[in-house]
Design an enzyme around this catalytic site. Structure first.
Site, PDB file in Angstrom:
ATOM      1  N   SER A   1      -1.200   2.728   4.505  1.00 41.51           N
ATOM      2  CA  SER A   1       0.195   2.650   4.942  1.00 41.51           C
ATOM      3  C   SER A   1       0.997   3.776   4.318  1.00 41.51           C
ATOM      4  O   SER A   1       0.684   4.239   3.218  1.00 41.51           O
ATOM      5  CB  SER A   1       0.754   1.301   4.489  1.00 41.51           C
ATOM      6  OG  SER A   1       2.163   1.306   4.545  1.00 41.51           O
TER       7      SER A   1
ATOM      8  N   TYR B   1       2.742  -3.917  -2.661  1.00 43.43           N
ATOM      9  CA  TYR B   1       1.923  -3.664  -1.466  1.00 43.43           C
ATOM     10  C   TYR B   1       1.487  -2.197  -1.425  1.00 43.43           C
ATOM     11  O   TYR B   1       0.311  -1.886  -1.258  1.00 43.43           O
ATOM     12  CB  TYR B   1       2.741  -4.011  -0.226  1.00 43.43           C
ATOM     13  CG  TYR B   1       2.119  -3.646   1.104  1.00 43.43           C
ATOM     14  CD1 TYR B   1       1.163  -4.463   1.686  1.00 43.43           C
ATOM     15  CD2 TYR B   1       2.515  -2.501   1.792  1.00 43.43           C
ATOM     16  CE1 TYR B   1       0.605  -4.148   2.918  1.00 43.43           C
ATOM     17  CE2 TYR B   1       1.959  -2.182   3.019  1.00 43.43           C
ATOM     18  CZ  TYR B   1       1.008  -2.995   3.578  1.00 43.43           C
ATOM     19  OH  TYR B   1       0.446  -2.671   4.797  1.00 43.43           O
TER      20      TYR B   1
ATOM     21  N   LYS C   1      -2.315  -0.652  -1.716  1.00 40.96           N
ATOM     22  CA  LYS C   1      -2.890   0.250  -0.712  1.00 40.96           C
ATOM     23  C   LYS C   1      -3.320   1.572  -1.370  1.00 40.96           C
ATOM     24  O   LYS C   1      -4.381   2.117  -1.051  1.00 40.96           O
ATOM     25  CB  LYS C   1      -1.874   0.520   0.410  1.00 40.96           C
ATOM     26  CG  LYS C   1      -1.633  -0.679   1.332  1.00 40.96           C
ATOM     27  CD  LYS C   1      -2.849  -0.967   2.204  1.00 40.96           C
ATOM     28  CE  LYS C   1      -2.596  -2.072   3.223  1.00 40.96           C
ATOM     29  NZ  LYS C   1      -3.838  -2.451   3.944  1.00 40.96           N
TER      30      LYS C   1
END
Lengths: 328, 328
Positions: free
Chosen positions: A127, A151, A155
């Site tokens: 992402s 998050y 990632k």
């Protein structure tokens, strides 16, 4: 060939599976077996019933990763994740799935390979959340990853593991950093990024949508169709030219909210634009101000990844793929 | 104040402890307790006997991290690591100590803080091994981390965790990327980088040393004294101005091997230089070719970190700190 899709019930996962259903050799060879795994029961299109099996799994649970790779899939597409908001709200759950679950998958592949040679292609959905403000106006290919969410951190860590396991020859990995997907099908949700899609998708079917930020907000987009294309290409491409830098910022369209609206006007007229209700939301404005606006994605483009060049194209794809090809 | 040093038996750890012994308030306040942990029994200088305790531990073993933070140290300096060569040779051990051990430490701090508020300063020894070739001539502050070793991968992951745990307020972390330490005291070892120190340290005491690369090799250096200074500053500085980008490339001296030799000539004369035996080693040449040569470290400098500006200074520090202040 055996293909495993983890996260097959999510929006991109479903579209990828639908694509495989209509173009069964799109991943290079006939698929003899397709395993669709997710925390929710994945949908199997009719055309894939003969080859598909589903697995409803918790990637973070002991034994899940081993079960997923026990039959040695040739291509593993890993889309599963606890999303940004939830990973921020639930620290343990985000790390358990996004970091530990992904690492368990990589380790299970390594274990299989130690038993008997096995080097699958692994495509990992990363992402642009691996990046954190402040940014340059255009984010270069070699800009550092300083995520501002758990998050994004998870990632970025998975990207590092993917590169190291690939360098070691444990698998043949490609990490792809997705732009914001637009137009997201479905109904308006509470994601801070939802309005980018809402202000097009809803007016296209005669419904009102709220725009919580200024028309001068710039962001980075690709259609769901492009997202599926990224995964297909990453699953089938020659990885030789990638070298050790295995994680790629996907191409996208850098556009202003105002440019989205102009495209809507061209495609669906003034009456569609009139359905956009401006209602400033300082919370969303602040969140969005920390997001990247533009990337140099020449490396991914030179490796064959493609995205839209205009918002007219993004809207047309939505009309073709979600609205039966024309506006009613 | 309670200070914990993990990796206290290593070269930099020992020097840090010796510094604390001679300047007991250097970490800001009186140290009531100093815990020295390492896989090998750390040495306690006489001056620190009243406050020091040692722990011989395996950071990767269950319960170690919890035991280290059970008494809630105010400052935790984490220097422990499986070094580059060993982490490359033993995949599991490198990940177990450098990633899982570090994460267990961070988690143990979080557990303590959930029991009762606790936000210690954590200083983490990272490395320029988080970077991987190809490089720009000067590596900018926002250059990405694409390590080419498992060790570098583990350090880069720990950096990401440190930033996320700090952002979340779990602890107050500073990651410091050390230059190659030169002149390393001791005897020649088999580390690929050893020659940078060997060609100065050995001739300074009348011994021969081997130079396996060309004089045109450029690299990035700081003295052991600077390294200690980095840790002391990181342990005591105001972290407010750092913001969320918690990992800092330390300042250093970018110099050619030929410049090392010229400095040796100025300090110790032609007879010292004559003790350098040129013996090309293609393996070492190839490894060294992948190493960074120069960094823009203005950010760390602006935050108060300092290193040497000339190799003459690096040699003088070695003579002061290791050879009793003068050449015999």
């Amino acid at each position: 060939m055996h293909v495993l899709v983890i996260g097959a019930a999510g929006m991109v996962g479903r579209k990828l599976v639908e694509k495989i259903a209509t173009a069964p050799t799109i991943l290079g060879r006939d698929i003899e077996r397709l395993t669709l795994a997710d925390a929710f029961e994945p949908v199997v299109p009719a055309a894939l019933q003969p080859v598909a099996q589903t697995m409803t799994v918790d990637l973070a649970a002991p034994g899940t990763a081993e079960a997923l790779v026990a039959d040695r899939p040739d291509i593993i597409i890993h889309l599963a994740a606890i999303v940004s908001g939830e990973a921020e709200a639930d620290f343990d759950k985000g790390y358990a799935v996004n970091l530990d679950g992904t690492r368990a998958l990589f380790e299970a592949i390594r274990d299989e390979g130690q038993r008997e040679p096995y080097v699958p292609r692994v495509v990992f959905a990363s992402s642009i959340a691996v990046f954190g403000a402040p940014f340059h106006e255009v984010i270069s290919e070699d800009f550092f990853t300083t995520p501002l969410t758990s998050y994004g951190t998870q990632k970025a860590i998975a990207e590092l593991l993917l590169a190291d396991y690939s360098r070691r020859g444990i698998f043949d990995g490609v990490g792809i950093r997705l732009p914001t997907i637009c137009i997201r099908p479905g109904t308006p949700n509470k994601a801070a990024s939802g309005f980018f899609s809402n202000i097009l998708r809803e007016p296209l079917v005669g419904k009102e949508a709220v725009l919580p930020v200024s028309e001068n907000v710039r962001h980075w987009f690709a259609s769901p169709r492009s997202a599926v294309g990224f995964f297909v290409h990453a699953a089938t491409m020659d990885t030789g030219p990638i070298g050790p830098r295995r994680n790629l910022t996907m191409p996208g369209l850098s556009a202003l909210v105002g440019e989205e609206i102009e495209a809507l006007r061209r495609v669906a007229g003034e009456k569609a634009v009139a359905l956009i209700r401006r209602e400033a939301d300082p919370v969303i404005e602040r969140i969005v101000a920390g997001w990247p606006t533009n990337f140099d994605a020449r490396r991914a483009e030179s490796l064959g990844f493609k995205a839209e060049k205009t918002f007219d194209e993004i809207i047309r794809i939505h009309i073709e793929d979600e609205l039966g090809g024309s506006l009613s």
